[in-house]
Design a protein around this motif. Structure first.
Motif, PDB file in Angstrom:
ATOM      1  N   GLY A   1      58.095  44.394  50.898  1.00 60.16           N
ATOM      2  CA  GLY A   1      57.958  45.103  49.680  1.00 60.16           C
ATOM      3  C   GLY A   1      57.703  44.331  48.173  1.00 60.16           C
ATOM      4  O   GLY A   1      58.540  43.140  47.958  1.00 60.16           O
ATOM      5  N   ILE A   2      56.761  44.642  47.124  1.00 60.93           N
ATOM      6  CA  ILE A   2      56.722  44.438  46.884  1.00 60.93           C
ATOM      7  C   ILE A   2      57.022  45.301  44.759  1.00 60.93           C
ATOM      8  O   ILE A   2      56.083  45.899  45.607  1.00 60.93           O
ATOM      9  N   VAL A   3      57.897  44.679  44.393  1.00 61.36           N
ATOM     10  CA  VAL A   3      58.198  45.817  42.930  1.00 61.36           C
ATOM     11  C   VAL A   3      58.009  45.207  42.048  1.00 61.36           C
ATOM     12  O   VAL A   3      58.729  45.085  41.545  1.00 61.36           O
ATOM     13  N   PHE A   4      56.569  45.593  40.909  1.00 61.67           N
ATOM     14  CA  PHE A   4      56.478  45.082  40.214  1.00 61.67           C
ATOM     15  C   PHE A   4      58.060  45.366  38.781  1.00 61.67           C
ATOM     16  O   PHE A   4      57.368  46.528  38.590  1.00 61.67           O
ATOM     17  N   GLU A   5      57.515  44.576  37.661  1.00 66.59           N
ATOM     18  CA  GLU A   5      58.862  44.928  36.542  1.00 66.59           C
ATOM     19  C   GLU A   5      57.545  45.821  35.696  1.00 66.59           C
ATOM     20  O   GLU A   5      57.934  47.094  35.181  1.00 66.59           O
ATOM     21  N   LYS A   6      56.850  45.584  36.071  1.00 68.22           N
ATOM     22  CA  LYS A   6      55.351  46.520  34.313  1.00 68.22           C
ATOM     23  C   LYS A   6      54.154  46.856  35.060  1.00 68.22           C
ATOM     24  O   LYS A   6      53.664  46.104  36.457  1.00 68.22           O
ATOM     25  N   PRO A   7      53.904  48.433  35.234  1.00 64.28           N
ATOM     26  CA  PRO A   7      52.843  48.467  35.753  1.00 64.28           C
ATOM     27  C   PRO A   7      51.385  47.731  35.869  1.00 64.28           C
ATOM     28  O   PRO A   7      51.214  47.509  34.416  1.00 64.28           O
ATOM     29  N   ILE A   8      50.550  47.188  36.461  1.00 63.35           N
ATOM     30  CA  ILE A   8      49.557  46.162  36.157  1.00 63.35           C
ATOM     31  C   ILE A   8      48.701  46.545  36.790  1.00 63.35           C
ATOM     32  O   ILE A   8      48.479  47.156  37.929  1.00 63.35           O
ATOM     33  N   LYS A   9      47.170  46.404  36.343  1.00 64.59           N
ATOM     34  CA  LYS A   9      46.127  45.992  36.923  1.00 64.59           C
ATOM     35  C   LYS A   9      45.893  44.988  37.861  1.00 64.59           C
ATOM     36  O   LYS A   9      46.005  43.680  37.587  1.00 64.59           O
ATOM     37  N   ILE A  10      45.713  45.405  39.473  1.00 61.86           N
ATOM     38  CA  ILE A  10      45.014  43.427  40.096  1.00 61.86           C
ATOM     39  C   ILE A  10      43.492  43.794  40.856  1.00 61.86           C
ATOM     40  O   ILE A  10      43.164  45.306  40.370  1.00 61.86           O
TER      41      ILE A  10
ATOM     42  N   GLU B   1      42.026  39.376  52.074  1.00 65.17           N
ATOM     43  CA  GLU B   1      42.070  39.444  50.996  1.00 65.17           C
ATOM     44  C   GLU B   1      41.298  40.622  50.762  1.00 65.17           C
ATOM     45  O   GLU B   1      40.313  41.290  51.515  1.00 65.17           O
ATOM     46  N   ILE B   2      40.892  40.761  49.366  1.00 61.25           N
ATOM     47  CA  ILE B   2      40.859  41.607  48.420  1.00 61.25           C
ATOM     48  C   ILE B   2      40.324  41.276  47.367  1.00 61.25           C
ATOM     49  O   ILE B   2      41.223  40.701  46.428  1.00 61.25           O
ATOM     50  N   THR B   3      38.688  41.543  46.480  1.00 58.79           N
ATOM     51  CA  THR B   3      38.476  40.783  45.094  1.00 58.79           C
ATOM     52  C   THR B   3      38.070  42.411  44.652  1.00 58.79           C
ATOM     53  O   THR B   3      37.692  43.311  45.674  1.00 58.79           O
ATOM     54  N   ASP B   4      37.688  42.409  43.045  1.00 63.08           N
ATOM     55  CA  ASP B   4      37.479  43.920  42.828  1.00 63.08           C
ATOM     56  C   ASP B   4      38.103  44.630  42.726  1.00 63.08           C
ATOM     57  O   ASP B   4      37.369  46.012  42.874  1.00 63.08           O
ATOM     58  N   LEU B   5      39.066  44.655  43.066  1.00 63.78           N
ATOM     59  CA  LEU B   5      40.428  45.761  42.948  1.00 63.78           C
ATOM     60  C   LEU B   5      40.283  46.386  42.150  1.00 63.78           C
ATOM     61  O   LEU B   5      40.670  48.102  42.052  1.00 63.78           O
ATOM     62  N   GLU B   6      40.629  46.081  40.596  1.00 62.06           N
ATOM     63  CA  GLU B   6      40.597  46.986  39.203  1.00 62.06           C
ATOM     64  C   GLU B   6      39.078  47.784  39.499  1.00 62.06           C
ATOM     65  O   GLU B   6      39.460  49.248  38.930  1.00 62.06           O
ATOM     66  N   HIS B   7      37.791  47.864  40.177  1.00 63.58           N
ATOM     67  CA  HIS B   7      37.106  48.970  40.486  1.00 63.58           C
ATOM     68  C   HIS B   7      37.188  50.069  41.979  1.00 63.58           C
ATOM     69  O   HIS B   7      36.657  50.885  42.187  1.00 63.58           O
ATOM     70  N   LYS B   8      38.497  48.961  42.401  1.00 65.64           N
ATOM     71  CA  LYS B   8      39.085  50.248  43.907  1.00 65.64           C
ATOM     72  C   LYS B   8      39.954  50.974  43.611  1.00 65.64           C
ATOM     73  O   LYS B   8      40.305  52.249  44.112  1.00 65.64           O
TER      74      LYS B   8
ATOM     75  N   TRP C   1      46.401  38.276  41.856  1.00 63.20           N
ATOM     76  CA  TRP C   1      45.576  38.028  40.074  1.00 63.20           C
ATOM     77  C   TRP C   1      45.715  39.162  39.119  1.00 63.20           C
ATOM     78  O   TRP C   1      44.958  40.427  40.254  1.00 63.20           O
ATOM     79  N   THR C   2      45.791  39.234  38.027  1.00 60.98           N
ATOM     80  CA  THR C   2      46.195  40.666  37.565  1.00 60.98           C
ATOM     81  C   THR C   2      44.673  40.518  36.569  1.00 60.98           C
ATOM     82  O   THR C   2      43.588  39.746  36.328  1.00 60.98           O
ATOM     83  N   SER C   3      44.474  41.148  35.922  1.00 63.17           N
ATOM     84  CA  SER C   3      43.233  41.954  35.208  1.00 63.17           C
ATOM     85  C   SER C   3      43.471  41.767  34.040  1.00 63.17           C
ATOM     86  O   SER C   3      43.029  41.822  32.249  1.00 63.17           O
ATOM     87  N   GLN C   4      45.172  43.195  33.548  1.00 64.91           N
ATOM     88  CA  GLN C   4      45.161  43.027  32.731  1.00 64.91           C
ATOM     89  C   GLN C   4      46.245  43.876  32.410  1.00 64.91           C
ATOM     90  O   GLN C   4      47.285  43.928  33.994  1.00 64.91           O
ATOM     91  N   THR C   5      47.396  44.036  31.711  1.00 65.13           N
ATOM     92  CA  THR C   5      48.722  44.777  32.044  1.00 65.13           C
ATOM     93  C   THR C   5      48.700  45.763  30.776  1.00 65.13           C
ATOM     94  O   THR C   5      48.159  45.872  29.833  1.00 65.13           O
ATOM     95  N   SER C   6      49.245  46.788  32.074  1.00 57.77           N
ATOM     96  CA  SER C   6      48.928  48.772  31.532  1.00 57.77           C
ATOM     97  C   SER C   6      50.314  48.094  30.610  1.00 57.77           C
ATOM     98  O   SER C   6      51.453  47.643  30.640  1.00 57.77           O
TER      99      SER C   6
END
Length: 487
Positions: A384-393, A445-452, A480-485
């Motif tokens: 498991g991975i718990v991120f310190e802040k909510p993120i967009k992947i 592997e998965i890409t374009d996750l921010e749209h999914k 890979w992150t697209s932006q940090t919420s």
């Protein structure tokens, strides 16, 4: 953190006690200082031996059998308070001068006249060509012409000035020289490792060359990377280095390695450069510089080699600077074309699998050449991975197994991301998970996750969906992150 000064006084205290005990039996012929230096240099190496990578273990075994000569360095050990001070020498500016503005990274090169081939101009060209305009604003390149042949130096300065005039004017390229009068004795040195006299002189002078170069570069930037004068760079290497440094924020390190060859791609904090310069000068005749670096890192309490893949720098010279001998060494982890290093944002890592020895969960989440290794997992086991802040992947890639252990893959598993985090800092977890897909041949592997995935992601987990007899290696987890919420 065990500092050099602390180790020095700690060893001295222990030695005083042991000397009293020995005197009850017989007089010892071994000098106090000799014992002190030997203990200081090799105590950490034996501690370190259980942690370093296999390739370095053999090197340490070879070098640790040879003692460093303490008599030559009495004055330096008596004045450890000045160990971090600069070395008082005068430099000649052959081209360019440093700008008052501090840069992010200084790249240091030391070059001498070669009997065959000359790669310095190609190395400088590669540094600048492989950097973007924005990256060039953050780097300084310092070239030390370390040959005592004044005609060769003048010729090289002319070539460098003609080809890279705009970089010199912009203050990002400086060429320096240290007069021969500042060098210590280079003749009649002791022949460690059965090296011929000319080889001992060559490697000893090289240590001094590097010491003078490090001393000059100490205040030019926040970080420093050493290259040799026959190196090719990866595209946008500075951006990759910055990502790695950011990923190590909050952790202790002395040296980060971006190539597995020689003194290529070794990164330091600039505030450590004076100490490293003094260290190379103290033991300049004892062993090659890349061997001394292992001792230096150990003395400053970095037990593990921290090496990143893929490598950012490649050795390109065919002829060595020593006697023009052939040198075909290549770094097979090097990738020249632009590649995207993952962000891997800060996170807490945990697993309920039975971890083998020290192959803990954190080793799968870093870009270091290491991995997580768990004993045969059962259905329902997870990483498991718990991120310190909510993120967009935007992209996720997970690789299991290694080349030499191809059966230790995740045979049946899925990857999930979660939201709605609950619990305190030690026991945080998500209450809702979305399954993104199944592992195929041990990889995912998965890409374009921010749209999914429409929600901000708090957690990610690798779930074992069927028990297996084989153990499990999670070689790398890349995000890979697209932006940090912002909340």
């Amino acid at each position: 953190q065990v500092t050099l000064l602390y180790a020095f006084f700690h060893v001295r205290h222990n030695l005083k006690y042991f000397d009293k005990m020995r005197c009850l039996r017989k007089r010892s012929a071994v000098s106090f200082l000799g014992v002190l230096v030997i203990c200081l240099l090799f105590m950490n190496l034996y501690i370190e031996d259980g942690y370093v990578l296999e390739g370095d273990k053999q090197l340490i075994r070879e070098t640790a059998t040879h003692q460093l000569n303490p008599e030559r360095y009495v004055h330096t050990f008596k004045d450890l308070s000045n160990f971090s001070g600069s070395i008082n020498i005068s430099y000649r500016y052959l081209a360019g001068t440093p700008l008052p503005r501090k840069r992010y990274l200084t790249i240091g090169l030391s070059s001498v006249k070669r009997k065959k081939g000359n790669y310095l101009l190609e190395t400088i060209k590669s540094i600048f060509e492989q950097s973007s305009y924005e990256e060039l604003k953050e780097i300084a390149v310092v070239v030390q012409l370390a040959d005592f042949d004044s005609a060769w130096c003048e010729g090289m300065v002319q070539d460098i000035s003609q080809k890279f005039a705009h970089h010199i004017i912009a203050g990002r390229l400086i060429v320096i020289h240290v007069p021969e009068e500042y060098y210590p004795v280079l003749d009649g040195l002791k022949r460690n490792y059965n090296d011929p006299e000319d080889r001992v002189k060559f490697r000893s002078k090289q240590n001094v060359d590097y010491a003078f170069l490090l001393n000059f570069c100490a205040n030019l930037s926040d970080y420093y990377v050493m290259l040799e004068d026959d190196v090719r760079c990866s595209k946008n290497f500075l951006t990759a280095v910055k990502k790695v440094i950011t990923s190590r924020e909050g952790s202790y390190w002395v040296t980060l390695e971006f190539s597995k060859l020689g003194y290529i791609g070794k990164l330091y904090h600039s505030h450590d450069l004076p100490r490293l310069a003094h260290f190379l000068l103290m033991f300049y005749q004892e062993m090659p510089c890349d061997w001394l670096l292992i001792h230096f890192r150990g003395l400053l309490a970095q037990k593990e080699v921290i090496r990143f893949k893929p490598s950012l720098f490649q050795h390109m010279g065919y002829y060595s600077s020593y006697k023009g001998a052939e040198n075909k060494l290549k770094d097979d982890d090097f990738e020249e074309e632009s590649f995207d290093i993952p962000d891997n944002p800060p996170a807490n890592l945990h697993t309920n699998m039975n971890v083998f020895e020290n192959y803990e969960a954190s080793k799968a989440y870093s870009s270091i050449d290491e991995y997580f290794w768990g004993k045969a997992p059962s259905t329902g086991d997870f990483y498991g991975i718990v991120f310190e802040k909510p993120i967009k992947i935007s992209k996720i890639k997970v690789v299991t197994g290694t080349e030499d252990r191809q059966n230790d893959i995740l045979q049946h598993g899925a990857l999930e991301v979660g939201e709605k985090i609950v619990g305190n800092k030690k026991g945080r977890q998500c209450t809702t998970y979305l399954r993104l897909g199944e592992f195929k041949n041990g990889n995912f592997e998965i890409t374009d996750l921010e749209h999914k995935v429409l929600f901000d992601i708090n957690c990610m987990r690798i779930l074992v969906t069927k028990s297996q007899k084989e153990w499990l290696i999670i070689r790398s987890i890349s995000i890979w992150t697209s932006q940090t919420s912002i909340q």
